[in-house]
Design a protein around this motif. Structure first.
Motif, PDB file in Angstrom:
ATOM      1  N   GLN A 119     -13.459 -95.799  66.183  1.00  0.00           N
ATOM      2  CA  GLN A 119     -13.278 -94.288  66.271  1.00  0.00           C
ATOM      3  C   GLN A 119     -13.085 -93.940  67.811  1.00  0.00           C
ATOM      4  N   SER A 120     -12.586 -92.842  68.133  1.00  0.00           N
ATOM      5  CA  SER A 120     -12.338 -92.588  69.619  1.00  0.00           C
ATOM      6  C   SER A 120     -13.570 -91.602  69.934  1.00  0.00           C
ATOM      7  N   LYS A 121     -13.818 -91.458  71.162  1.00  0.00           N
ATOM      8  CA  LYS A 121     -15.084 -90.711  71.538  1.00  0.00           C
ATOM      9  C   LYS A 121     -14.956 -89.500  71.278  1.00  0.00           C
ATOM     10  N   VAL A 122     -16.026 -88.451  71.083  1.00  0.00           N
ATOM     11  CA  VAL A 122     -16.151 -87.247  71.167  1.00  0.00           C
ATOM     12  C   VAL A 122     -16.245 -86.704  72.652  1.00  0.00           C
ATOM     13  N   SER A 123     -15.246 -85.623  72.835  1.00  0.00           N
ATOM     14  CA  SER A 123     -15.140 -85.290  74.228  1.00  0.00           C
ATOM     15  C   SER A 123     -16.389 -84.025  74.273  1.00  0.00           C
ATOM     16  N   VAL A 124     -16.992 -83.733  75.390  1.00  0.00           N
ATOM     17  CA  VAL A 124     -18.170 -82.825  75.372  1.00  0.00           C
ATOM     18  C   VAL A 124     -17.755 -81.993  76.767  1.00  0.00           C
ATOM     19  N   GLU A 159     -26.751 -90.971  77.244  1.00  0.00           N
ATOM     20  CA  GLU A 159     -27.321 -92.052  76.605  1.00  0.00           C
ATOM     21  C   GLU A 159     -26.559 -92.483  75.212  1.00  0.00           C
ATOM     22  N   LEU A 160     -25.477 -91.603  74.809  1.00  0.00           N
ATOM     23  CA  LEU A 160     -24.994 -91.729  73.629  1.00  0.00           C
ATOM     24  C   LEU A 160     -23.631 -92.342  73.697  1.00  0.00           C
ATOM     25  N   ASP A 161     -23.236 -93.443  73.093  1.00  0.00           N
ATOM     26  CA  ASP A 161     -22.152 -94.119  73.403  1.00  0.00           C
ATOM     27  C   ASP A 161     -20.922 -93.592  72.854  1.00  0.00           C
ATOM     28  N   TYR A 162     -21.036 -92.629  71.797  1.00  0.00           N
ATOM     29  CA  TYR A 162     -19.892 -92.044  71.001  1.00  0.00           C
ATOM     30  C   TYR A 162     -19.339 -90.833  71.665  1.00  0.00           C
ATOM     31  N   VAL A 163     -19.815 -90.413  72.859  1.00  0.00           N
ATOM     32  CA  VAL A 163     -19.431 -89.199  73.560  1.00  0.00           C
ATOM     33  C   VAL A 163     -18.872 -89.526  74.883  1.00  0.00           C
ATOM     34  N   SER A 164     -18.129 -88.631  75.269  1.00  0.00           N
ATOM     35  CA  SER A 164     -17.595 -88.653  76.554  1.00  0.00           C
ATOM     36  C   SER A 164     -17.736 -87.071  77.357  1.00  0.00           C
ATOM     37  N   ASP A 219      -7.560 -75.072  77.561  1.00  0.00           N
ATOM     38  CA  ASP A 219      -6.466 -76.035  77.300  1.00  0.00           C
ATOM     39  C   ASP A 219      -6.924 -77.266  77.085  1.00  0.00           C
ATOM     40  N   THR A 220      -7.885 -77.913  77.432  1.00  0.00           N
ATOM     41  CA  THR A 220      -8.451 -79.251  77.537  1.00  0.00           C
ATOM     42  C   THR A 220      -8.751 -79.439  75.799  1.00  0.00           C
ATOM     43  N   LEU A 221      -9.677 -78.290  75.454  1.00  0.00           N
ATOM     44  CA  LEU A 221     -10.105 -78.310  74.174  1.00  0.00           C
ATOM     45  C   LEU A 221      -8.827 -78.585  73.010  1.00  0.00           C
ATOM     46  N   CYS A 222      -7.907 -77.735  73.496  1.00  0.00           N
ATOM     47  CA  CYS A 222      -6.892 -77.643  72.408  1.00  0.00           C
ATOM     48  C   CYS A 222      -6.110 -79.085  72.439  1.00  0.00           C
ATOM     49  N   THR A 223      -6.159 -79.964  73.424  1.00  0.00           N
ATOM     50  CA  THR A 223      -5.890 -81.340  73.323  1.00  0.00           C
ATOM     51  C   THR A 223      -6.573 -82.378  72.652  1.00  0.00           C
ATOM     52  N   ASP A 224      -7.882 -82.021  72.533  1.00  0.00           N
ATOM     53  CA  ASP A 224      -8.656 -83.035  72.028  1.00  0.00           C
ATOM     54  C   ASP A 224      -8.752 -83.167  70.661  1.00  0.00           C
ATOM     55  N   ASP A 225      -9.033 -84.199  70.268  1.00  0.00           N
ATOM     56  CA  ASP A 225      -8.941 -84.588  68.759  1.00  0.00           C
ATOM     57  C   ASP A 225     -10.401 -84.162  68.194  1.00  0.00           C
ATOM     58  N   ASP A 285     -26.152 -85.489  66.800  1.00  0.00           N
ATOM     59  CA  ASP A 285     -25.589 -86.406  65.937  1.00  0.00           C
ATOM     60  C   ASP A 285     -25.156 -85.848  64.549  1.00  0.00           C
ATOM     61  N   ARG A 286     -25.790 -84.615  64.303  1.00  0.00           N
ATOM     62  CA  ARG A 286     -25.350 -84.172  62.997  1.00  0.00           C
ATOM     63  C   ARG A 286     -23.802 -83.509  63.322  1.00  0.00           C
ATOM     64  N   ILE A 287     -23.777 -82.855  64.475  1.00  0.00           N
ATOM     65  CA  ILE A 287     -22.387 -82.488  64.876  1.00  0.00           C
ATOM     66  C   ILE A 287     -21.376 -83.400  64.743  1.00  0.00           C
ATOM     67  N   ASN A 288     -21.629 -84.451  65.312  1.00  0.00           N
ATOM     68  CA  ASN A 288     -20.706 -85.837  65.536  1.00  0.00           C
ATOM     69  C   ASN A 288     -20.228 -86.155  64.100  1.00  0.00           C
ATOM     70  N   LYS A 289     -21.417 -86.208  63.163  1.00  0.00           N
ATOM     71  CA  LYS A 289     -20.948 -86.648  61.608  1.00  0.00           C
ATOM     72  C   LYS A 289     -20.297 -85.559  61.084  1.00  0.00           C
ATOM     73  N   SER A 290     -20.282 -84.303  61.429  1.00  0.00           N
ATOM     74  CA  SER A 290     -19.393 -83.267  60.810  1.00  0.00           C
ATOM     75  C   SER A 290     -18.058 -83.100  61.266  1.00  0.00           C
ATOM     76  N   LEU A 291     -17.883 -83.601  62.414  1.00  0.00           N
ATOM     77  CA  LEU A 291     -16.595 -83.901  62.992  1.00  0.00           C
ATOM     78  C   LEU A 291     -15.811 -84.854  62.220  1.00  0.00           C
ATOM     79  N   TYR A 292     -16.518 -85.903  61.809  1.00  0.00           N
ATOM     80  CA  TYR A 292     -15.710 -86.938  61.009  1.00  0.00           C
ATOM     81  C   TYR A 292     -15.192 -86.656  59.516  1.00  0.00           C
ATOM     82  N   CYS A 293     -15.846 -85.709  59.091  1.00  0.00           N
ATOM     83  CA  CYS A 293     -15.852 -85.471  57.643  1.00  0.00           C
ATOM     84  C   CYS A 293     -15.626 -84.076  57.275  1.00  0.00           C
ATOM     85  N   VAL A 294     -15.048 -83.691  56.303  1.00  0.00           N
ATOM     86  CA  VAL A 294     -14.518 -82.399  55.911  1.00  0.00           C
ATOM     87  C   VAL A 294     -15.891 -81.605  55.319  1.00  0.00           C
ATOM     88  N   PRO A 295     -16.454 -80.609  55.973  1.00  0.00           N
ATOM     89  CA  PRO A 295     -17.701 -79.962  55.662  1.00  0.00           C
ATOM     90  C   PRO A 295     -17.733 -79.587  54.080  1.00  0.00           C
TER      91      PRO A 295
END
Ligand SMILES: Nc1ncnc2c1ncn2[C@@H]1O[C@H](COP(=O)(O)OP(=O)(O)OP(=O)(O)O)[C@@H](O)[C@H]1O
Ligand SMILES: [Mg+2]
Length: 393
Positions: free
Chosen positions: A2-7, A26-31, A44-50, A119-129
């Motif tokens: 999975q690609s990283k979550v931009s913050v 400390e979290l390896d899944y975010v950048s 503009d950056t947020l618009c292009t992020d997954d 962690d909760r937000i990260n999970k919610s970004l990967y599934c339909v709420p």
């Protein structure tokens, strides 16, 4: 992989920025993305992020930041907003949530709470709420016809969808003579009897493709069946099942209930979290409302679940607001002004008055009612979720 979550961190306080960056590192899944020149650059950056998390510290520059949260949450579905503040009052949290932030934390941060929420937000970004039990069912009811139920249900549902930015279902339970499709000029391919025949195969995707979406909004309409015979075949237990399924996908279900005490209608009212009992300031209508309240009492409905909407209100009416309250023995929850010409023109054009004439007194009234409802619901949820955070507030 999975690609990283931009913050992106938006805070006027350099210490808060540094601390947040440390925690995120400390979290390896975010950048964490940095060095933005202004809000447009961030947008503009947020618009292009997954997938992205926008952390907004609203301790300073509240209005500007609320506007930005609103813009992002209205337009970028892949971004989830986490708001922070060093002054976590109920009013402030309601404001940021209404703007579209889904999560809130008070400053100074407690590291474990912060990591939990990310962690909760990260999970919610990967599934339909799934909204599950958070869904509120609001029925608009009167045992008298022609009192304004469909006008209220339609406009309220539309405003709830705009204000909450969540998915709203509008259901026509007038099984013999529903009007919603005419009020909104819709020609749905499917109706409630089709849905009930397919209860076993309903999932998110089926629902969203079967209910008729109103233009590009978050409002989805379920129309009444076109033939009387189909209406006869519908059983109360099916209505309950249907609601339970809809609750998984929608945050609000608005029901345009039938003016009757038929078993299907009672089932819908029993399932409702809130019943708006609509009345007008004339004696027959008020007597009817009185009888309705007695019946609801016999059915064991909680008093707070039933709220009175006074429709077609006029300041100088022969029967005053006070008279209305005395006759029915209940406080009026909301008054909707009388504006026959504007309402009729909207109905004849098949465009809800909130869209056709948003500055009219009636449209404003529906909008304020929706704001009031969402505020109360946010407040209730907040009280449940954030009791420890809010402490003495
Ligand atoms: N606030 C208002 N001011 C003036 N007229 C109104 C208002 N609300 C509704 N009306 C008018 O009242 C009439 C009935 O409205 P509506 O169809 O919404 O009522 P209803 O209770 O759904 O009726 P039915 O029992 O036939 O389903 C319509 O002509 C509508 O224009
Ligand atoms: Mg109606």
């Amino acid at each position: 992989m999975q690609s990283k979550v931009s913050v992106i961190i938006l805070s006027d306080n350099s210490q808060t920025r540094t601390l947040l960056k440390m925690y995120f590192d400390e979290l390896d899944y975010v950048s964490v993305l940095e060095d933005f020149s202004d809000y447009t650059d961030i947008y503009d950056t947020l618009c292009t992020d997954d997938k992205s998390i926008l952390v907004v510290d609203v301790s300073d520059g509240l209005e500007e930041k609320l506007n930005f949260i609103l813009k992002v949450s209205n337009n970028i579905r892949s971004t989830r907003v986490l708001a922070l503040s060093d002054n976590p009052s109920v009013d402030l949290i309601v404001k940021v949530m209404r703007a579209g932030a889904k999560d809130f934390l008070p400053l100074p941060l407690i590291k474990s709470e912060f990591l939990d929420i990310v962690d909760r937000i990260n999970k919610s970004l990967y599934c339909v709420p799934k909204n599950g039990s958070k869904c509120k069912i609001i029925s608009v009811f009167s045992n008298k016809g022609g009192i304004g139920k469909t006008s209220i249900a339609t406009n309220l549902a539309l405003e709830l969808a705009q204000i909450s930015k969540e998915k709203v279902a509008l259901i026509d339970l007038n099984f013999q003579l529903g009007d919603i499709t005419t009020f909104m000029e819709l020609k749905p391919s499917f109706d409630i009897s089709y849905m009930l025949q397919n209860l076993d195969r309903i999932n998110d995707e089926f629902l969203l493709s079967t209910l008729e979406r109103y233009k590009q909004t978050n409002l989805f309409v379920l129309a009444d069946p076109p033939y009387f015979k189909q209406a006869d075949d519908i059983k109360p237990v099916q209505i309950v099942k249907l609601f339970n399924i809809l609750k998984e996908t929608f945050s609000y279900i608005v029901v345009d209930a039938e003016a009757s005490f038929d078993a299907k209608n009672i089932a819908a009212l029993t399932e409702s979290d809130l019943i708006f009992l609509v009345t007008v300031a004339n004696l027959p209508a008020l007597r009817n409302s009185q009888r309705c309240l007695e019946l609801f009492d016999k059915l064991g409905f909680d008093k707070n679940k039933i709220q009175i909407l006074l429709n077609r209100y006029m300041e100088n009416d022969e029967i005053s607001e006070e008279d209305v309250e005395n006759v029915i023995g209940r406080k009026i929850y909301w008054k909707i002004p009388n504006n026959y010409f504007t309402m009729m023109s909207a109905i004849n054009k098949g465009i809800p008055v909130c869209v056709l004439n948003p500055n009219s007194n009636v449209a404003n009234c529906y909008k304020n009612l929706a704001i009031n409802l969402t505020d109360n619901i946010y407040r209730d949820n907040l009280m449940k979720n954030y009791e420890n955070i809010l402490g003495g507030n």
